[in-house]
Design a protein around this motif. Structure first.
Motif: not given
Length: 417
Positions: A29-40
């Motif tokens: 949950y700490e890196v989920a937002k970053r995963i969404v951003e870099i795979t957009d």
């Protein structure tokens, strides 16, 4: 990642990673937002992508987020593009292809090995199916693109570029030592072809080659395979003249620059008569050949060089045919790769990489890339990393012209296994 649960014993045995090693690692949950951003707007590439995508989707579902991305599986692509491998597990596959891998079963090591494998698969996909499909599916590219936006993402490197329309189809293929500069010329050109390209361009993709020779060979091959509508119908050949040899009545080997004739086997080929003539003039000097027998000086007696004591007299039978022909044969051998097994080694896409152009029994087989730490003097090993290509008069001309222009090019003679 910290999975917030005990790691199963079989995973510990497989990877060497245990729970205590992950105690201070970030939680999902700490890196989920970053995963969404870099795979957009991206396509996820993974070895056995179905497994990785299922893990990601499950973790996001637990957070109440519906995570959807397109995926490409390097296992499936490898089975299609590199058939006949004994194993398609990442470790065994990259080893058999000479791809270096460090930190096996760690995120960085496995990811970097997959990137290198995927690059090789893109090279082997000569029909450009992967790229065309990704352009068609990428939602970001369904908007009307601005030329400046396309240019901004392009590098100033050597390679082959592909101009796509809105269906992902390739409408033009080109090669350049500076891709960004060349595309800018297409976008600012005022001729008929440039204006047509400007009207239809929807995306530009590219493949870095590092080597100009690899770029020339890929461009020639892929134009023939894909037949883009804005590549003018290829001339029957990209050369007009050729160097031929014949033995005269006195047993001396004569050389002659003539219009290229598909029925005769040339020693080497030229883009025009002038470049052929320049080649012969240099050859006369470098190999101490006779101007008359090299086709430069028409006379029934001695050549001009003989008069100034710069020719040993083959023109008037003062030098024996055996001695003279030995020098002519060295010239022919140097400029023809007929019946040779060799690899031309040129620049790669990265500092620790080189490109390889394989020639077997005088036949051009294809191109590939290898790491500097990898031995490439074995034909069987080479064939696994080589992307097969057509051997034709155009490829022969490209290779021979490039070797002539680049005197310091590294050429490795291969021994048959």
């Amino acid at each position: 990642m910290n999975p917030e649960r005990e790691i199963q014993a079989f995973v510990v045995n497989l990877t060497g990673i245990n729970s205590s090693m992950l105690r201070n690692a970030p939680k999902f949950y700490e890196v989920a937002k970053r995963i969404v951003e870099i795979t957009d707007d991206c396509i996820l590439v993974a070895h056995n992508a179905q497994f990785d995508y299922r893990i990601l989707s499950t973790e996001f579902r637990r957070l109440g987020f519906d995570y959807e991305r397109k995926t490409l599986c390097t296992v499936e692509l490898s089975k299609h593009l590199i058939p006949g491998q004994p194993s398609y597990s990442l470790g065994k596959l990259v080893r058999s292809l000479g791809i270096p891998v460090t930190d096996r079963h760690r995120a960085s090591g496995d990811a970097l090995a997959t990137v290198k494998l995927f690059k090789m698969l893109l090279d082997k996909d000569t029909n450009k199916t992967i790229i065309k499909e990704s352009v068609r599916l990428n939602p970001k590219l369904q908007l009307e693109p601005r030329h400046l936006d396309i240019l901004e993402d392009l590098p100033s490197i050597t390679g082959v570029y592909y101009i796509h329309n809105s269906d992902g189809e390739i409408v033009y293929i080109g090669k350049s030592n500076n891709i960004k500069k060349r595309i800018n010329q297409h976008f600012t050109g005022t001729n008929h072809k440039s204006k047509k390209i400007q009207a239809q361009v929807h995306a530009v993709t590219y493949e870095a080659t590092g080597s100009e020779l690899v770029a020339l060979l890929k461009e020639s091959e892929e134009i023939k395979r894909n037949k883009p509508i804005f590549n003018r119908a290829l001339r029957r050949s990209i050369f007009t003249h050729a160097l031929y040899s014949f033995t005269d009545e006195n047993d001396y080997i004569n050389l002659k620059i003539d219009i290229a004739d598909g029925r005769k086997k040339p020693i080497t080929t030229f883009s025009n008569r002038q470049s052929g003539k320049s080649f012969i003039m240099n050859a006369v000097e470098d190999y101490n050949l006779c101007q008359k027998l090299a086709g430069l000086y028409k006379t029934k007696t001695s050549c001009f060089n003989f008069e100034i004591k710069a020719c040993l007299g083959a023109c008037v039978q003062k030098e024996s045919p055996e001695t003279y022909n030995k020098r002519v044969k060295s010239l022919i051998d140097k400029n023809s790769y007929s019946n040779k097994n060799m690899v031309i080694v040129d620049k790669g896409r990265d500092v620790d990489e080189r490109s390889a152009i394989l020639i077997e029994n005088g036949v051009f087989k294809g191109i590939g890339f290898f790491n500097l730490n990898y031995q490439i003097n074995n034909i069987e090993v080479l064939e696994s990393i080589i992307t097969p290509m057509q051997n034709n008069r155009d490829t022969q001309h490209i290779i021979q012209s490039y070797i002539r222009r680049n005197k310091r090019l590294k050429v490795i003679e291969l021994k048959e296994t």
